[in-house]
Design an enzyme around this catalytic site. Structure first.
Site, PDB file in Angstrom:
ATOM      1  N   GLY A 126       3.606 -28.809 -12.368  1.00 16.51           N
ATOM      2  CA  GLY A 126       2.334 -28.737 -11.656  1.00 16.51           C
ATOM      3  C   GLY A 126       1.246 -29.647 -12.196  1.00 16.51           C
ATOM      4  O   GLY A 126       0.418 -30.156 -11.430  1.00 16.51           O
ATOM      5  N   THR A 178      10.077 -21.658  -7.573  1.00 20.88           N
ATOM      6  CA  THR A 178       8.876 -21.595  -6.733  1.00 20.88           C
ATOM      7  C   THR A 178       9.328 -21.704  -5.279  1.00 20.88           C
ATOM      8  O   THR A 178      10.303 -22.390  -4.984  1.00 20.88           O
ATOM      9  CB  THR A 178       7.963 -22.792  -7.077  1.00 20.88           C
ATOM     10  OG1 THR A 178       7.441 -22.583  -8.376  1.00 20.88           O
ATOM     11  CG2 THR A 178       6.826 -22.964  -6.082  1.00 20.88           C
ATOM     12  N   ARG A 237      -3.279 -20.469 -17.550  1.00 22.20           N
ATOM     13  CA  ARG A 237      -2.846 -21.721 -16.902  1.00 22.20           C
ATOM     14  C   ARG A 237      -2.574 -21.512 -15.403  1.00 22.20           C
ATOM     15  O   ARG A 237      -1.944 -20.543 -14.984  1.00 22.20           O
ATOM     16  CB  ARG A 237      -1.574 -22.214 -17.598  1.00 22.20           C
ATOM     17  CG  ARG A 237      -0.989 -23.506 -17.022  1.00 22.20           C
ATOM     18  CD  ARG A 237       0.109 -23.242 -16.005  1.00 22.20           C
ATOM     19  NE  ARG A 237       0.759 -24.490 -15.604  1.00 22.20           N
ATOM     20  CZ  ARG A 237       1.587 -24.598 -14.566  1.00 22.20           C
ATOM     21  NH1 ARG A 237       1.874 -23.544 -13.836  1.00 22.20           N
ATOM     22  NH2 ARG A 237       2.114 -25.750 -14.241  1.00 22.20           N
ATOM     23  N   VAL A 238      -3.049 -22.439 -14.603  1.00 28.04           N
ATOM     24  CA  VAL A 238      -2.786 -22.425 -13.165  1.00 28.04           C
ATOM     25  C   VAL A 238      -2.151 -23.769 -12.808  1.00 28.04           C
ATOM     26  O   VAL A 238      -2.636 -24.813 -13.243  1.00 28.04           O
ATOM     27  CB  VAL A 238      -4.090 -22.214 -12.358  1.00 28.04           C
ATOM     28  CG1 VAL A 238      -3.808 -22.289 -10.868  1.00 28.04           C
ATOM     29  CG2 VAL A 238      -4.722 -20.865 -12.715  1.00 28.04           C
ATOM     30  N   GLY A 239      -1.082 -23.736 -12.046  1.00 27.05           N
ATOM     31  CA  GLY A 239      -0.396 -24.970 -11.664  1.00 27.05           C
ATOM     32  C   GLY A 239      -0.889 -25.511 -10.333  1.00 27.05           C
ATOM     33  O   GLY A 239      -1.999 -25.209  -9.887  1.00 27.05           O
ATOM     34  N   ASP A 240      -0.037 -26.292  -9.706  1.00 26.75           N
ATOM     35  CA  ASP A 240      -0.421 -26.954  -8.449  1.00 26.75           C
ATOM     36  C   ASP A 240      -0.260 -26.055  -7.223  1.00 26.75           C
ATOM     37  O   ASP A 240      -0.893 -26.304  -6.195  1.00 26.75           O
ATOM     38  CB  ASP A 240       0.445 -28.202  -8.234  1.00 26.75           C
ATOM     39  CG  ASP A 240       1.928 -27.826  -8.165  1.00 26.75           C
ATOM     40  OD1 ASP A 240       2.391 -27.038  -9.015  1.00 26.75           O
ATOM     41  OD2 ASP A 240       2.625 -28.307  -7.249  1.00 26.75           O
ATOM     42  N   THR A 296       7.040 -28.495  -5.406  1.00 23.39           N
ATOM     43  CA  THR A 296       7.514 -27.708  -6.546  1.00 23.39           C
ATOM     44  C   THR A 296       7.846 -28.662  -7.682  1.00 23.39           C
ATOM     45  O   THR A 296       8.354 -29.751  -7.454  1.00 23.39           O
ATOM     46  CB  THR A 296       8.760 -26.866  -6.174  1.00 23.39           C
ATOM     47  OG1 THR A 296       9.207 -26.198  -7.350  1.00 23.39           O
ATOM     48  CG2 THR A 296       9.886 -27.697  -5.596  1.00 23.39           C
ATOM     49  N   GLY A 297       7.525 -28.248  -8.894  1.00 18.95           N
ATOM     50  CA  GLY A 297       7.799 -29.116 -10.039  1.00 18.95           C
ATOM     51  C   GLY A 297       6.741 -28.938 -11.103  1.00 18.95           C
ATOM     52  O   GLY A 297       6.028 -27.924 -11.126  1.00 18.95           O
TER      53      GLY A 297
HETATM   54  N1  ASP Z   1       4.772 -26.111  -9.498  1.00 13.90           N
HETATM   55  C1  ASP Z   1       4.839 -24.832 -10.169  1.00 13.90           C
HETATM   56  C2  ASP Z   1       3.769 -24.793 -11.225  1.00 13.90           C
HETATM   57  O1  ASP Z   1       3.542 -25.786 -11.870  1.00 13.90           O
HETATM   58  C3  ASP Z   1       6.156 -24.539 -10.797  1.00 13.90           C
HETATM   59  C4  ASP Z   1       7.366 -24.868  -9.968  1.00 13.90           C
HETATM   60  O2  ASP Z   1       7.245 -25.435  -8.893  1.00 13.90           O
HETATM   61  O3  ASP Z   1       8.490 -24.548 -10.382  1.00 13.90           O
HETATM   62  O4  ASP Z   1       3.212 -23.739 -11.442  1.00 13.90           O
END
Ligand code: ASP
Length: 355
Positions: A266, A213, A241-244, A263-264
């Protein structure tokens, strides 16, 4: 002098240390995860460092010539969306259904306006669509088909969904679905013929799960801060699905004194409102009587190594505060990251033990 006294009396004082801030500053991430020296070849490491260097240079070119923080954020992320090494735009990971569904957001700290898009499949630069949502619509967040219609109306560049296809991400999807006992969908229409992929990359992708990301926080010559994030999300994500990353306050946040991109995993960043929480900590410290040095670093560490880690979430953030000092914090083995402050050399780092 009279103005300063008046401003202080009215509580209008600029955020701490703004007076001696550098002309501009920028901080960038390219994802966090199990990024370890042992599992990285010299060529791959060099390629990531070069990509981060190119990204920071793009940002510097905008800021050094008087461009706005928003322009810098958008320009850097557009470049990273086009770079297949990162999980954003071309090179995004696949959903379990074999699609690339892209999420992005941007926030202008000066006005606290924001724009975000989720689940778009044919917009070459989701960050520019997020900016268009912010500037040219009454809304903050658009998703799916509606967001794509808006992109068309805004005359943004549309591409065939196969444009985002990369063999590396496809094989990562196959591995993830097989591991979960889920069926592998047909290769997307328009995808090129299968080709060999560097094995070490696939092993790393399997280990790292969510990496790549991209995010940027910049401060311009006016002292305004902006932040943005763009991603394909998580490999084999299901059910829309939608992340952060497109969630303002979770993956992206900016105000007059602080900007964050995350990033991480989500799901954790959303529940903890990580990006906004860090800027709230900065604000509380800023309003306090004592001068807290390295407040961005302190606030980021407090949230990443505090509630995020306690809850079992992993990942990291980049932070920039109005003193122009970039910071980063992560609880994973590494994070692709870079920063530069006007008048100083860029810093580029990957592993946890650097800088
Ligand atoms: N944070 C992103 C998500 O959860 C993924 C990522 O940062 O690698 O969609």
């Amino acid at each position: 002098m009279r103005f300063i006294a008046l401003a202080l009396a009215l509580g209008l004082a600029a955020p701490a240390a703004a007076q001696d801030r550098p002309d501009w500053a920028i901080v960038i991430h390219g994802g966090a995860g199990v990024i370890e020296r042992e599992s990285m070849t010299a060529e791959t490491e060099a390629a990531y460092r070069a990509a981060l260097d190119a990204a920071v240079t793009r940002g510097r070119d905008v800021l050094d010539t008087g461009g706005s923080a928003l322009d810098a954020v958008e320009a850097v992320i557009r470049g990273m969306e086009d770079d297949a090494m990162f999980n954003a735009g071309r090179g995004a990971v696949f959903t379990a259904a074999g699609r690339n569904e892209l999420d992005s957001s941007i926030m202008d700290g000066e006005t606290m306006n924001a724009g975000a898009v989720a689940g778009v499949t044919n917009v070459r630069h989701p960050i520019s669509l997020a900016r268009a949502v912010m500037e040219n619509s009454r809304h903050v967040m658009l998703q799916g088909e509606g967001a794509e219609t808006f992109a068309e109306e805004q005359a943004l560049e549309l591409v065939d969904p196969a444009f985002f296809f990369t063999e590396r991400r496809w094989q990562a999807l196959e591995g993830a679905l097989e591991a979960q006992g889920l069926p592998v969908p047909a290769r997307p229409e328009g995808a090129p013929e299968p080709e060999e992929v560097d094995h070490t990359l696939l092993i790393r992708d399997a280990l790292e799960h969510r990496f790549g990301t991209v995010g940027v926080v910049a401060m311009d010559r006016e002292g305004h801060i902006a932040a943005g994030t763009s991603t394909g999300g998580m490999t084999a994500k299901r059910w829309g699905r939608v992340g952060d990353s497109p969630v303002i306050g979770a993956g992206t946040y900016a105000d007059e004194r602080c900007g964050v991109s995350a990033t991480g995993s989500g799901e954790y960043f959303i529940r903890l409102s990580v990006a906004a929480r860090i800027c709230m900590e900065v604000e509380i410290a800023d309003r306090g009587a004592e001068d807290v040095p390295a407040i961005g670093q302190t606030a980021a560490d407090m949230v990443i190594h505090g509630p995020l880690t306690d809850m079992g979430g992993d990942g990291g953030v980049i932070v920039l505060t109005s003193d122009g000092r970039p910071a980063w914090s992560f609880n994973t083995a590494g994070m692709y990251r870079a920063s530069q402050v006007a008048g100083e050399d860029p810093v580029i780092a990957i592993y946890g033990d650097e800088d």
